[in-house]
Design a protein around this motif. Structure first.
Motif, PDB file in Angstrom:
ATOM      1  N   LEU A  18       0.812  -1.223   0.000  1.00 29.45           N
ATOM      2  CA  LEU A  18       0.000   0.000   0.000  1.00 29.45           C
ATOM      3  C   LEU A  18       0.843   1.269   0.000  1.00 29.45           C
ATOM      4  N   GLU A  19       1.952   1.225   0.699  1.00 28.33           N
ATOM      5  CA  GLU A  19       2.815   2.409   0.764  1.00 28.33           C
ATOM      6  C   GLU A  19       3.401   2.730  -0.624  1.00 28.33           C
ATOM      7  N   ASP A  20       3.806   1.706  -1.374  1.00 30.91           N
ATOM      8  CA  ASP A  20       4.335   1.904  -2.726  1.00 30.91           C
ATOM      9  C   ASP A  20       3.264   2.448  -3.669  1.00 30.91           C
ATOM     10  N   ILE A  21       2.069   1.902  -3.538  1.00 34.14           N
ATOM     11  CA  ILE A  21       0.953   2.353  -4.379  1.00 34.14           C
ATOM     12  C   ILE A  21       0.654   3.828  -4.094  1.00 34.14           C
ATOM     13  N   ALA A  22       0.557   4.186  -2.838  1.00 33.57           N
ATOM     14  CA  ALA A  22       0.279   5.576  -2.456  1.00 33.57           C
ATOM     15  C   ALA A  22       1.392   6.504  -2.932  1.00 33.57           C
ATOM     16  N   ARG A  23       2.637   6.062  -2.810  1.00 32.91           N
ATOM     17  CA  ARG A  23       3.775   6.875  -3.258  1.00 32.91           C
ATOM     18  C   ARG A  23       3.686   7.149  -4.761  1.00 32.91           C
ATOM     19  N   ASP A  24       3.325   6.120  -5.525  1.00 29.43           N
ATOM     20  CA  ASP A  24       3.192   6.274  -6.978  1.00 29.43           C
ATOM     21  C   ASP A  24       2.086   7.287  -7.323  1.00 29.43           C
ATOM     22  N   TYR A  25       0.951   7.176  -6.671  1.00 30.09           N
ATOM     23  CA  TYR A  25      -0.143   8.117  -6.943  1.00 30.09           C
ATOM     24  C   TYR A  25       0.196   9.526  -6.463  1.00 30.09           C
ATOM     25  N   ASN A  26       0.818   9.650  -5.311  1.00 32.24           N
ATOM     26  CA  ASN A  26       1.216  10.972  -4.823  1.00 32.24           C
ATOM     27  C   ASN A  26       2.175  11.644  -5.805  1.00 32.24           C
ATOM     28  N   GLU A  27       3.070  10.857  -6.356  1.00 33.26           N
ATOM     29  CA  GLU A  27       4.016  11.378  -7.355  1.00 33.26           C
ATOM     30  C   GLU A  27       3.266  11.810  -8.616  1.00 33.26           C
ATOM     31  N   ALA A  28       2.281  11.013  -9.025  1.00 35.75           N
ATOM     32  CA  ALA A  28       1.475  11.365 -10.205  1.00 35.75           C
ATOM     33  C   ALA A  28       0.718  12.674  -9.971  1.00 35.75           C
ATOM     34  N   PHE A  29       0.160  12.841  -8.788  1.00 37.74           N
ATOM     35  CA  PHE A  29      -0.545  14.085  -8.464  1.00 37.74           C
ATOM     36  C   PHE A  29       0.405  15.276  -8.581  1.00 37.74           C
ATOM     37  N   LYS A  30       1.604  15.122  -8.054  1.00 38.44           N
ATOM     38  CA  LYS A  30       2.600  16.207  -8.103  1.00 38.44           C
ATOM     39  C   LYS A  30       3.052  16.490  -9.532  1.00 38.44           C
ATOM     40  N   ASN A  31       3.004  15.471 -10.395  1.00 38.94           N
ATOM     41  CA  ASN A  31       3.454  15.618 -11.784  1.00 38.94           C
ATOM     42  C   ASN A  31       2.327  15.997 -12.745  1.00 38.94           C
ATOM     43  N   GLY A  32       1.221  16.478 -12.222  1.00 35.32           N
ATOM     44  CA  GLY A  32       0.185  17.035 -13.085  1.00 35.32           C
ATOM     45  C   GLY A  32      -1.102  16.250 -13.227  1.00 35.32           C
ATOM     46  N   PHE A  33      -1.185  15.073 -12.649  1.00 35.72           N
ATOM     47  CA  PHE A  33      -2.442  14.332 -12.674  1.00 35.72           C
ATOM     48  C   PHE A  33      -3.318  14.843 -11.527  1.00 35.72           C
ATOM     49  N   ASP A  34      -3.822  16.054 -11.710  1.00 31.87           N
ATOM     50  CA  ASP A  34      -4.569  16.702 -10.626  1.00 31.87           C
ATOM     51  C   ASP A  34      -5.875  17.329 -11.109  1.00 31.87           C
ATOM     52  N   LEU A  35      -6.390  16.823 -12.200  1.00 33.72           N
ATOM     53  CA  LEU A  35      -7.621  17.362 -12.774  1.00 33.72           C
ATOM     54  C   LEU A  35      -8.711  16.299 -12.704  1.00 33.72           C
ATOM     55  N   SER A  36      -9.767  16.608 -11.983  1.00 33.36           N
ATOM     56  CA  SER A  36     -10.851  15.638 -11.822  1.00 33.36           C
ATOM     57  C   SER A  36     -11.895  15.806 -12.922  1.00 33.36           C
ATOM     58  N   THR A  37     -12.671  14.776 -13.100  1.00 26.60           N
ATOM     59  CA  THR A  37     -13.783  14.814 -14.045  1.00 26.60           C
ATOM     60  C   THR A  37     -14.751  15.928 -13.658  1.00 26.60           C
ATOM     61  N   GLU A  38     -14.967  16.115 -12.376  1.00 26.08           N
ATOM     62  CA  GLU A  38     -15.887  17.144 -11.895  1.00 26.08           C
ATOM     63  C   GLU A  38     -15.418  18.541 -12.282  1.00 26.08           C
ATOM     64  N   GLU A  39     -14.123  18.785 -12.225  1.00 26.09           N
ATOM     65  CA  GLU A  39     -13.595  20.091 -12.600  1.00 26.09           C
ATOM     66  C   GLU A  39     -13.821  20.356 -14.093  1.00 26.09           C
ATOM     67  N   ILE A  40     -13.594  19.349 -14.910  1.00 27.18           N
ATOM     68  CA  ILE A  40     -13.845  19.487 -16.352  1.00 27.18           C
ATOM     69  C   ILE A  40     -15.335  19.721 -16.595  1.00 27.18           C
ATOM     70  N   ALA A  41     -16.192  18.946 -15.925  1.00 28.40           N
ATOM     71  CA  ALA A  41     -17.640  19.074 -16.087  1.00 28.40           C
ATOM     72  C   ALA A  41     -18.120  20.474 -15.714  1.00 28.40           C
ATOM     73  N   THR A  42     -17.609  21.008 -14.645  1.00 31.32           N
ATOM     74  CA  THR A  42     -17.988  22.356 -14.216  1.00 31.32           C
ATOM     75  C   THR A  42     -17.553  23.389 -15.245  1.00 31.32           C
ATOM     76  N   TYR A  43     -16.353  23.284 -15.751  1.00 29.61           N
ATOM     77  CA  TYR A  43     -15.843  24.249 -16.721  1.00 29.61           C
ATOM     78  C   TYR A  43     -16.656  24.214 -18.021  1.00 29.61           C
ATOM     79  N   LEU A  44     -16.923  23.017 -18.526  1.00 28.72           N
ATOM     80  CA  LEU A  44     -17.628  22.892 -19.796  1.00 28.72           C
ATOM     81  C   LEU A  44     -19.147  22.978 -19.661  1.00 28.72           C
ATOM     82  N   GLY A  45     -19.651  22.825 -18.432  1.00 28.84           N
ATOM     83  CA  GLY A  45     -21.096  22.826 -18.231  1.00 28.84           C
ATOM     84  C   GLY A  45     -21.744  21.554 -18.759  1.00 28.84           C
TER      85      GLY A  45
END
Length: 171
Positions: A18-45
């Motif tokens: 679990l620690e390795d998995i979390a580390r990989d995702y935390n790194e992805a978030f820091k490297n730009g994977f930080d946009l949710s579907t909800e944010e896109i939906a709100t922007y585009l309506g």
């Protein structure tokens, strides 16, 4: 419109730790994977379903499955908690912004589409504006025709929220 390559699904490395998995995702978030579907939906309506049906090519994304969610609940970076608490799919922000601009145009009065370099911070549809300002759609078109920039974003007609506000505020 533009045809892009197949979607770039970014698969997480296999691990049962679990620690390795979390580390990989935390790194992805820091490297730009930080946009949710909800944010896109709100922007585009649009809805999450619209996104699933229309934004499936050319944008890097990752899934947050139940194992990843469990790992992040225990070892996740709290700064990114909003991304992994309820979200299932996250997109790479810069990849989406590039894709968005490739599929966005200004509609000229003659109906031709002109490429753009930048979009407004907030977009609004005719229907949303009519409801917001308590007017009919024909009234909206009457007051905005030739005065407001019409954007075609993923084949959706949108306007700048700010520009519409300035045009319709005194109604």
């Amino acid at each position: 419109m533009i045809r892009n390559e197949r979607p770039e699904f970014v698969k997480a490395p296999s691990s049962s730790n679990l620690e390795d998995i979390a580390r990989d995702y935390n790194e992805a978030f820091k490297n730009g994977f930080d946009l949710s579907t909800e944010e896109i939906a709100t922007y585009l309506g649009v809805t999450d379903r619209w996104i699933a049906r229309h934004l499936h090519e050319g944008i890097k994304y990752r899934y947050i499955n139940s194992l990843a969610r469990r790992a992040l609940a225990k070892y996740g970076d709290k700064n990114f908690k909003h991304l992994y608490t309820y979200k299932k799919k996250i997109f790479h922000r810069k990849a989406w912004q590039t894709h968005l601009l490739q599929h966005s145009f200004i509609e000229a009065d003659d109906g031709s589409l002109l490429p753009i370099e930048k979009l407004p911070k907030e977009l609004i549809s005719c229907t949303e504006a009519a409801a917001k300002y308590n007017i009919t759609r024909p009234t909206f078109y009457k007051y905005t025709k030739g005065k407001a920039t019409k954007y075609v974003v993923y084949e959706l007609k949108r306007y700048s929220s700010r520009e519409i506000e300035l045009l319709l505020l005194d109604l």
